[in-house]
Design a protein around this motif. Structure first.
Motif, PDB file in Angstrom:
ATOM      1  N   THR A 177     -46.738 -52.043   5.197  1.00 15.30           N
ATOM      2  CA  THR A 177     -46.308 -51.215   6.227  1.00 15.30           C
ATOM      3  C   THR A 177     -45.929 -51.888   7.680  1.00 15.30           C
ATOM      4  O   THR A 177     -44.869 -51.645   8.248  1.00 15.30           O
ATOM      5  CB  THR A 177     -47.568 -50.306   6.687  1.00 15.30           C
TER       6      THR A 177
ATOM      7  N   LEU B  33     -44.182 -45.147   5.657  1.00 13.85           N
ATOM      8  CA  LEU B  33     -45.329 -44.994   4.741  1.00 13.85           C
ATOM      9  C   LEU B  33     -45.652 -43.326   4.239  1.00 13.85           C
ATOM     10  O   LEU B  33     -45.761 -43.158   3.175  1.00 13.85           O
ATOM     11  CB  LEU B  33     -46.735 -45.230   5.507  1.00 13.85           C
TER      12      LEU B  33
ATOM     13  N   ASN C  46     -51.375 -48.951   1.992  1.00 14.89           N
ATOM     14  CA  ASN C  46     -50.299 -49.115   3.007  1.00 14.89           C
ATOM     15  C   ASN C  46     -49.953 -50.624   3.201  1.00 14.89           C
ATOM     16  O   ASN C  46     -49.300 -50.866   3.984  1.00 14.89           O
ATOM     17  CB  ASN C  46     -50.983 -48.656   4.494  1.00 14.89           C
TER      18      ASN C  46
END
Length: 560
Positions: free
Chosen positions: A208, A249, A205
């Motif tokens: 993000t 995401l 991630n």
């Protein structure tokens, strides 16, 4: 008692609470004494040397009581200005010092010459003041807001009354990074119980959230955790988890989309989390957990809230949109009981992954997982909980009879899992500072009678309710001398001593009478969730009249 104290000594290594107690002991009771950090094995003259240490940290530095009681203990032994303050656990060392400072320091010099031993009633006691510890921007009074000094005072107070654990994961900003469609307020849940990904990131991630957002939150968490540890408390996380993630995401990894978890009545747009049934997502959360513990090594536990506040597990029945999720848990057209079994297996597998990842960094780390809002799957989940995965015994439903819980708790403990129960040292869950010391004592006694030794206790923060007899009852109940029972007479005497200390002899009886009236009112008030705490705002009672019997008003008048 301390006129002959020349040196206050503490181990140079070990828990930071040793330094805190030594410094505050010098500041408050022995300003003429010299603080001396001592290396392991270093010899000290005995006369006039007062040793301060956690027994488990350095067994050669303090001896503890000659006959150690079962479980944890605190030991004060002072003669000719020397001796020791020792405890079997870090949080108890500060509690012992506070008792010495506040009550024992005025006693005759011989009062502690043979030593005094205190024992905690609960092996673990988490001090909770709802959302108010560390919430920068919350008003204390008029324009004064919560600041670092208040956080320090709050943790010191929790340690003083005998708490062992505290939740510390607040965010640096007053609102979470998430935003929703115009007019929606659902995003405001996202500053409540923030998840791990608000502090650190993994390879999955990365990017993000803005780096500045993560860094600010992490710095805040590090400060909170260090401050808690300063007083011997075990700092921990309370997160709505696994929480939804930004749609950006999921657009990068559409095959990792998990369950829709938002409350469909209150949200204007769907929100989804990652599918923890997928190995890549479990790896992602393992990396997050280890990154968090390496950056904030004081963190000792994580408590999770399920299927609420933007979080949930796939295919569990209590998800607000109903059972749903990605393709990795169960195939189509399966009966409900099989779906529940697969959903439960997914939950317990994930918890074990999270626990094992955390324990690679901190071997004592504990995951505390409640089954609130996840009742249909609780059987298989309970059967899978073992060492390092504790149960928060709380449910919004009455589907579990007491005898069944007794059996479940016994089985959990056989597998090395603990069970935590909630209690309240508050006269009201909604109003601050309502005194209810006798009601508080009754509630705490119920915990011990039921066999619980791991408890969360909710109380008002000291900077919002500085004169609170309820917290004094927590200390009275938690820090016992010998087998002393906390019966009505003991509570009466403690409450009167508290009132005497705060208002003096002239007004003590009037204050105790007021407290009794407030306590009786609190004990008679029905604790109905619909009219208290968050639900008070959900039903908008600020903006519309409170009507106990809505059916008594004709429908035409209600519409008008």
């Amino acid at each position: 008692m301390f006129t002959a104290t020349r040196i206050i000594a503490y181990p140079v290594t070990g828990h930071p609470v040793q330094v805190t107690v030594a410094e505050q002991l010098q500041q408050t009771l022995a300003p003429h004494a010299r603080l001396t950090p001592v290396e392991s094995g270093e010899a000290l003259a005995e006369r006039g040397v007062l040793r301060v240490a956690v027994y488990a940290e350095d067994t050669s530095f303090v001896n503890g009581p000659d006959v150690r009681p079962d479980g944890d203990w605190m030991f004060a032994h002072i003669t000719d200005g020397g001796g020791q303050l020792s405890a079997s656990a870090p949080h108890l060392l500060f509690a012992l010092f506070a008792r010495l400072r506040d009550e024992w320091s005025t006693l005759d010099v011989r009062a502690l010459s043979e030593g005094r031993v205190l024992q905690p009633t609960f092996r673990a006691l988490t001090g909770r003041d709802e959302l108010l510890i560390g919430r920068y921007g919350f008003l204390k009074r008029r324009r004064d807001t919560v600041d670092d000094r208040d956080v320090d005072a709050a943790f010191a107070e929790l340690a003083r009354v005998g708490c062992s654990h505290v939740v510390v994961n607040e965010m640096a900003s007053r609102f979470g990074y998430e935003r929703g469609p115009h007019g929606e307020i659902y995003y405001r849940f996202y500053d409540y119980l923030p998840d791990i990904d608000q502090y650190v990131e993994s390879k999955l991630n990365a990017g993000t959230y803005p780096a500045e957002h993560l860094q600010a939150n992490l710095h805040r968490l590090q400060f909170m955790a260090r401050t808690a540890a300063k007083y011997g408390l075990v700092p921990g996380f309370y997160a709505a988890h696994p929480r939804s993630v930004p749609e950006s995401l999921l657009q990068r990894y559409p095959w990792l989309r998990g369950a829709r978890i938002d409350h469909t009545f209150r949200s204007y747009a769907p929100r989804y989390n990652l599918s923890v049934a997928h190995p890549l997502v479990r790896w992602h959360y393992s990396e997050l957990m280890q990154a968090l513990l390496r950056r904030v090594p004081e963190i000792g536990f994580m408590k999770t809230l399920l299927n609420d506040s933007g979080s949930g597990f796939e295919y569990t029945a209590s998800l607000y949109p109903g059972r749903n999720g990605g393709p990795y848990v169960v195939r189509e057209w399966r009966p409900d009981d099989e779906i529940a079994q697969r959903a439960a297996e997914n939950v317990i597998r994930y918890w074990r992954v999270l626990r094992d990842a955390a324990r690679q960094v901190n071997p004592d780390f504990v995951l505390i997982a409640g089954l609130k809002n996840i009742a249909e799957e609780q059987g298989p989940i309970l059967a899978g909980m073992d060492t390092g995965i504790d149960l928060q015994t709380e449910s919004q439903r009455g589907e579990v009879a007491d005898p069944e819980w007794d059996t479940a708790l016994a089985e959990l403990r056989q597998r090395g899992s603990q069970a935590w129960l909630e209690s309240h040292a508050k006269g009201s869950r909604y109003l601050l500072g309502v005194p209810s010391p006798w009601l508080t004592a009754t509630r705490l006694q119920q915990m011990t009678d039921a066999g619980f030794d791991h408890v969360d206790v909710y109380c008002d923060a000291v900077y919002l309710a500085p004169f609170d007899p309820n917290r004094e009852v927590i200390a009275l109940f938690q820090l016992r001398q010998g087998d002393t029972a906390v019966d009505g007479a003991v509570v009466d005497a403690a409450v009167r001593r508290c009132a005497l200390r705060w208002v003096g002899e002239a007004d003590v009886e009037r204050l105790v009478t007021c407290w009794r009236a407030a306590d009786r009112a609190a004990s008679l008030l029905p604790d109905i969730g619909q009219y208290m705490s968050l639900r008070f705002t959900w039903y908008r009672f600020w903006a519309r009249p409170f009507v106990p019997d809505m059916s008594a008003i004709p429908e035409a008048d209600r519409v008008a």
